[in-house]
Scaffold this active site. Sequence first.
Site, mmCIF file in Angstrom:
data_model
loop_
_atom_site.group_PDB
_atom_site.id
_atom_site.type_symbol
_atom_site.label_atom_id
_atom_site.label_comp_id
_atom_site.label_asym_id
_atom_site.label_seq_id
_atom_site.Cartn_x
_atom_site.Cartn_y
_atom_site.Cartn_z
ATOM 1 N N ASP A 24 38.377 20.038 28.104
ATOM 2 C CA ASP A 24 39.509 19.471 28.318
ATOM 3 C C ASP A 24 39.737 18.561 29.477
ATOM 4 O O ASP A 24 40.960 18.392 30.212
ATOM 5 C CB ASP A 24 40.833 19.970 27.753
ATOM 6 N N LYS A 129 38.864 18.957 19.579
ATOM 7 C CA LYS A 129 39.554 20.047 19.054
ATOM 8 C C LYS A 129 41.145 20.044 19.070
ATOM 9 O O LYS A 129 41.756 19.547 19.971
ATOM 10 C CB LYS A 129 39.168 21.329 20.054
ATOM 11 N N CYS A 162 43.547 26.481 27.650
ATOM 12 C CA CYS A 162 42.402 26.194 26.624
ATOM 13 C C CYS A 162 41.128 26.782 27.235
ATOM 14 O O CYS A 162 40.401 27.244 26.435
ATOM 15 C CB CYS A 162 42.466 24.716 26.466
HETATM 16 C C1 C5J Z 1 44.735 22.884 27.870
HETATM 17 C C2 C5J Z 1 47.252 22.708 27.458
HETATM 18 N N1 C5J Z 1 43.727 21.968 27.844
HETATM 19 N N2 C5J Z 1 47.545 23.163 28.349
HETATM 20 N N3 C5J Z 1 45.874 22.326 27.062
HETATM 21 O O1 C5J Z 1 44.861 23.725 28.546
HETATM 22 O O2 C5J Z 1 48.168 22.449 26.711
#
Ligand code: C5J
Length: 220
Positions: A24, A129, A162
């Site tokens: 991400d 995802k 994540c």
């Molecule tokens: C991720 C989030 N990628 N913190 N998303 O950690 O909402």
Amino acid sequence: MTDIKAQPFPFPLQRKAVALIVIDMQRDFSEPGGFGASLGNDVSRITKIIPDVKRLIAGFRHAGLPVIHTMECHKPDLSDLPPAKRSRGNPSLRIGDKGPMGRILIAGEPGTAILPELAPIDGEIVIEKPGKGAFYATELGDILNHKDIKQLVFAGVTTEVCVQTTMREANDRGYECLLAEEATESYFPEFKAAAIAMIRAQGAIVGWTAHVDDILETIS
Ligand code: C5J
């Protein structure tokens, strides 16, 4: 087999069965106007790790090892966004709402894109995802099986959301997991430290952690 210097003990690298998974590294988590900023977070913490993520990706590419990218995002019709997920966060800017970089965390919107410095190259897999974990509702497990991948090196954001969720999913599925410490970040330094500590506690109960330099030295 070559070991990577790691905590709580050396990581037994299997060169033919390892992949890097970059979680991400999207504009929505690292630029003003995105999802992370909308929740009141200091996104500059995330941009600081870009050089370390970049050199880790470069090292894997140079060694001819697979690099997989993930993106947290939803379909434009929000059919994969549970109301319980949409209803949390900032009430004035929810997932799916229009923000300064397009609709928040929606596939194809400018803010959802991976940062240009870390963009996938031809042939690299990108997993879209809808959850925090990359195995939930995606083809990731099948892809890793098909490629005979047994070990995953993790980078990306955020450490305790994540990244850690995906590491736990992977650990339960039998993958050996290694987190690259300088190539992951949280909006909360204490959460990053706690995630690293809990991952490698109790004899690597979720996985190992290592410095980027030590990973690069061993794979090169
Ligand atoms: C991720 C989030 N990628 N913190 N998303 O950690 O909402």
